[in-house]
Design an enzyme around this catalytic site. Structure first.
Site, PDB file in Angstrom:
ATOM      1  N   CYS A  36      -4.262  -5.867 -32.441  1.00 42.00           N
ATOM      2  CA  CYS A  36      -4.785  -4.688 -32.926  1.00 42.00           C
ATOM      3  C   CYS A  36      -4.642  -5.037 -34.619  1.00 42.00           C
ATOM      4  O   CYS A  36      -3.776  -4.325 -35.178  1.00 42.00           O
ATOM      5  CB  CYS A  36      -4.208  -3.250 -32.624  1.00 42.00           C
ATOM      6  N   ALA A  72      -6.560  -5.190 -37.796  1.00 40.97           N
ATOM      7  CA  ALA A  72      -6.857  -4.666 -38.998  1.00 40.97           C
ATOM      8  C   ALA A  72      -6.049  -3.352 -39.660  1.00 40.97           C
ATOM      9  O   ALA A  72      -5.287  -2.833 -39.108  1.00 40.97           O
ATOM     10  CB  ALA A  72      -8.491  -4.061 -38.875  1.00 40.97           C
ATOM     11  N   PRO A  73      -5.857  -3.643 -40.982  1.00 46.16           N
ATOM     12  CA  PRO A  73      -6.394  -4.391 -42.001  1.00 46.16           C
ATOM     13  C   PRO A  73      -5.966  -5.694 -42.298  1.00 46.16           C
ATOM     14  O   PRO A  73      -6.364  -6.348 -43.049  1.00 46.16           O
ATOM     15  CB  PRO A  73      -6.612  -3.602 -43.208  1.00 46.16           C
ATOM     16  N   LYS A  95       0.013  -7.327 -41.275  1.00 45.41           N
ATOM     17  CA  LYS A  95       0.920  -8.064 -40.570  1.00 45.41           C
ATOM     18  C   LYS A  95       0.476  -9.610 -40.111  1.00 45.41           C
ATOM     19  O   LYS A  95       1.139 -10.488 -39.936  1.00 45.41           O
ATOM     20  CB  LYS A  95       1.209  -7.090 -39.040  1.00 45.41           C
ATOM     21  N   ASP A 139     -12.401  -5.062 -27.783  1.00 47.28           N
ATOM     22  CA  ASP A 139     -11.412  -4.099 -27.238  1.00 47.28           C
ATOM     23  C   ASP A 139     -10.011  -4.704 -26.621  1.00 47.28           C
ATOM     24  O   ASP A 139     -10.033  -5.525 -25.790  1.00 47.28           O
ATOM     25  CB  ASP A 139     -12.098  -3.190 -26.170  1.00 47.28           C
ATOM     26  N   CYS A 167       3.964   3.576 -34.812  1.00 45.15           N
ATOM     27  CA  CYS A 167       4.421   4.230 -36.039  1.00 45.15           C
ATOM     28  C   CYS A 167       4.556   5.714 -35.574  1.00 45.15           C
ATOM     29  O   CYS A 167       4.335   6.694 -36.335  1.00 45.15           O
ATOM     30  CB  CYS A 167       3.559   4.218 -37.353  1.00 45.15           C
TER      31      CYS A 167
END
EC number: 2.1.1.202
Length: 858
Positions: free
Chosen positions: A176, A178-179, A182, A258, A344
């Site tokens: 996962c 974007a943007p 990391k 996905d 987060c």
């Protein structure tokens, strides 16, 4: 930051008869948002995640704005060189400022980040705006951020990549991504030490020695690793492309899938055994980052709208998707590899509960182990993961165990309890969930974050996904059984590639609740959608049937059989949200264009000639030639036309432009690929530079002249350039200990014309380097004759002297292309000539290359 589940709906178009009338601006200033939410505060207070002594400090920190933070990017040596400018110039100036009788807070390094390459600052805005040194510091930040040397990133979001123990030769998946903050950290790790290794190999070869031994030198020092950066949203995937292009890496693939059903990636098969079948192989990863979509309540300091939008449903609705993403990651992981899972969010439903469910569905700790994290990142203040917690339903009631939920459902119905499932509560098995990391805002003035490391001990076969129990009240009893909507017992199964399958025609839980989950990154502008996993239905009598096109991997010793991998599905019909992507086509090594490049630059045969790629269906070298590493080539060729959605690969290596004569190679080296190529370019196309003032002149001036005695003004470069053939060459800045020298090794492409040179760098990068190396903000100039402008457009140089004209800035696309006077070109000069100057020719158009500021005439 982790991916925060969005709270606001997207702006729709059309409908309502509103036409094109402007919308009312209903936005609220962050400072006007009340920073209180009773349910939010009740839940975390009752959870006991914060001690009574720390609760006041915790909530005070949660209500303050987040400090600004940033990270120096790129290779370690370059990042340290840029950082040194901050230490030497800006920090001393800022630390000397006093305000209201006290020294102001200056930017500080993050103590636990390697080499202190991450920094933060807590100085109030009213102080920053008051003093000139902060303006200079801000200018430095903006300039270096524009050219990719600094990344604005929240401190806690930097943690997950640092726990991956990543080595240059590893295959890595950012599920996962974007943007891309990391992803940038990960690719830096993949390329760690690459330039030094390649130069070491070249030195050995020049002396007639074999290359150094070791796995890191297998490809002559080039990194053999690969990062696949994925995002489910097509637009966000292209935001990711924009970010990774700045990294200039041939070891990145960007995909658009996905994460819950990320497709298996086929790699070339091994040689067929005599008389045996072809054994299909699929890519397994050494490391996977699962920084999953989450409710984001740890980002309230940056996103204060969470205060008014937080509900328990946010985390409950994402739990199942998070489990599916983590399970898919574990399926694609090599034995001995590790997944770093992060959010987060402070909610254990999204954190420890997801870990526990994934471990148990994998067979327990003997198959997937949570690793200890306390020895990582000394200096990072952290708390241990939870082993006990409560769950709040959507009405605000708090439940300590799932049995109480089932009893309530049986007695009073499922009002407010529909989303609760057993997997959200603490597991009955004793799992070492305390090995995870919880970071809280009050401990070191950050956001909140959750991180855990999982290691795959052996192959796994995932247990069926458990459906939340639905009460069925029998006559004379209150017995509760798991049932589907028809009242029959539901069974769930995992398909060979990890996709969810449901038997008896039932639908997996939360099918609607997870169909369109929104998420956003702290660096992103707003939330975007997360598509739901695809579910397929089959009859019970065929439940155990394996499709004939599947190839299972060998069973794990002393454990359940592993999950088989399914090749990617056929491509779907193109939609408006999925624009057409040009195919990736590799060039044969013997084509004339590559032969011309090899001969002109005298490239060493040790630089691979079979990894050049173009992006057009014809597979022809027309404008741009890209380069990838070997594994990327294998993946792109093996999976072509099989439904995998690749949106980016490769680094731009050569760009074609007009050449003044047939003997001049029209293929110039692009800055992006120069780092990889420069070691293997022949000495006849190399220029060495040692003095600071020479580089300064090349940065400020576009097209400095070297005809007649002008070459003497170019210092050591002028002497070397006289006898060199026209075309592109490589300028190497060698560091020296001399007072007039530079301390950092740098490499640039340089174009030699008949009478002038052009350092092929974009305007922003030239300005940033002048500021960093020389503390110089001198306007850039273009001294090519006649390229002068005034307020009314372009004028000739003589006319400008009589008026108020100014020299056009180098790389100023608008000034050069739109305002330049008519120019002509003749057969002997690639430079633009004003009408009436010597030479026969035709009217031509001036264009400026967007990537490096090079001027082209066509």
């Amino acid at each position: 930051m982790g991916k925060r589940g969005g709270y606001r709906g997207g702006r729709g178009r059309g409908g309502g008869g509103q036409g094109n009338r402007p919308r009312a601006d209903n936005r609220t200033s962050k400072q006007d948002i009340p920073r209180h939410n009773d349910k939010f505060e009740q839940y975390y207070n009752q959870l006991g995640i914060i001690s009574e002594d720390d609760k006041t400090a915790f909530w005070e920190a949660m209500r303050r704005d987040l400090p600004n933070s940033f990270r120096f990017t790129g290779s370690r040596s370059h990042a340290l060189a840029v950082q040194q400018r901050l230490r030497d110039v800006h920090i001393p100036e800022i630390t000397s400022i006093t305000y209201e009788g006290q020294y102001v807070d200056s930017p500080q390094p993050v103590v636990w980040y390697p080499d202190h390459l991450a920094w933060f600052m807590t100085t109030p805005k009213n102080v920053i705006r008051r003093f000139k040194p902060f303006a200079a510091f801000q200018k430095f930040l903006v300039a270096e951020t524009d050219v990719g040397n600094i990344s604005r990133q929240e401190v806690v979001s930097m943690i997950p990549p640092l726990l991956m123990d990543l080595k240059p030769g590893m295959t890595v998946l950012d599920l996962c991504a974007a943007p891309g903050s990391k992803s940038a950290q990960l690719i830096e790790m993949i390329h760690a030490g690459e330039e030094e290794r390649s130069r070491q190999v070249a030195e050995h070869v020049a002396k007639g020695l074999d290359r150094p031994e070791g796995e890191d030198f297998a490809d002559d020092g080039r990194s053999t690793g690969l990062l696949i950066a994925n995002d489910v949203d097509y637009r966000r995937a292209h935001m990711l492309v924009h970010q990774v292009k700045r990294l200039s890496s041939p070891n990145i693939l960007v995909t658009n899938h996905d994460a819950t059903i990320f497709p298996s990636i086929k790699i070339p098969s091994l040689p067929r055994p005599e008389g045996g079948p072809i054994q299909n192989r699929y890519l397994k990863f050494d490391r996977i980052l699962a920084d999953v979509p989450c409710s984001g309540d740890g980002t309230v300091r940056k996103n204060p709208e969470i205060w008014r939008n937080w509900t328990p449903s946010n985390g409950l609705g994402l739990h199942l998707t998070q489990v599916r993403i983590l399970m898919r990651a574990l399926q694609m992981l090599k034995v001995g590899g590790r997944v770093v899972y992060s959010t987060c969010s402070m909610n254990p439903v999204e954190d420890e509960a997801v870990l526990a469910e994934a471990i148990l569905r994998s067979g327990g700790s003997k198959f997937v182990e949570l690793l200890e994290t306390k020895d990582y990142l000394p200096g990072l203040k952290r708390q241990s993961g939870l082993k006990k917690w409560s769950v709040m339903d959507k009405t605000g009631r708090i439940w300590d165990d799932y049995d109480s939920v089932l009893k309530q459902k049986a007695d009073a119905g499922d009002d407010g309890l529909g989303r609760l499932s057993a997997s959200m509560f603490p597991p009955k098995e004793d799992l070492p969930l305390d090995r995870a990391i919880r970071v809280y805002p009050h401990e070191q003035d950050t956001g909140a974050f959750f991180i855990a490391i999982l290691e795959k001990r052996t192959e796994i076969k995932a247990k069926p996904e458990t459906k939340p129990a639905v009460p069925t009240v029998k006559s004379g009893s209150a017995k509760v059984e798991a049932a589907d909507s028809n009242g029959t017992e539901a069974k769930l199964e995992i398909a060979p590639d990890g996709m969810v399958e449901t038997l008896n025609g039932s639908t997996p839980p939360d099918a609607n609740g997870t169909s369109k989950r929104k998420r956003s990154e702290d660096e992103d502008e707003g939330p975007k959608s997360e598509s739901a996993p695809i579910k397929r239905v089959k009859s019970e009598q065929n439940a155990d049937a394996t499709p004939s096109n599947q190839n299972s991997e060998p069973s794990a010793p002393n454990g359940p059989a592993p999950v088989s991998e399914r090749p990617a599905q056929p491509p779907k019909k193109k939609t408006r949200d999925q624009p057409f992507e040009e195919p990736f086509k590799y060039l044969p090594a013997n084509i004339p264009e590559l032969a011309q490049i090899r001969d002109f630059y005298n490239l060493s045969p040790r630089f691979p000639q079979d990894r050049y790629m173009v992006r057009n269906a014809q597979g022809t070298a027309t404008k741009n030639i890209y380069y990838t590493n070997a594994l990327t080539k294998e993946i792109l060729q093996e999976n072509e036309g099989k439904g995998l959605k690749f949106v980016h690969a490769g680094v731009k290596m050569f760009v074609k432009q007009d050449a003044p004569a047939p003997e001049v190679c029209p293929w110039r080296i692009q800055t992006d690929g120069l780092r990889l190529l420069e070691t293997w370019v022949g000495p006849e196309r190399i220029i060495k530079l040692h003095k600071k003032e020479t580089l300064r002149k090349l940065l400020i001036e576009m097209f400095p002249r070297f005809n007649d005695d002008e070459y003497k003004k170019l210092g050591e470069v002028g002497e070397q350039i006289l006898d060199m053939k026209m075309g592109c060459c490589v300028l190497i800045v060698e560091p020296s200990g001399a007072e007039d020298g530079l301390t950092e090794r740098m490499v640039f492409p340089l174009w030699k014309s008949i009478q002038s040179l052009n350092l092929m760098l974009p305007k922003e990068e030239r300005k940033a380097m002048l500021l960093r190396l020389y503390d110089d903000d001198t306007p850039l100039v273009n001294l090519s004759k006649g390229w002068v402008k005034n307020g009314n457009g372009a004028v000739k140089e003589d006319d400008a002297k009589a008026g108020n004209g100014e020299v056009v800035e180098a790389g100023d696309k608008k000034a050069v292309e739109d305002n330049a006077p008519t120019v002509r070109r003749n057969s002997s000069s690639p430079e633009p000539l004003l009408e009436g100057e010597a030479g026969e020719g035709e009217d031509v158009k001036i264009t400026v290359d967007e990537d490096d500021g090079g001027v082209e005439v066509s």
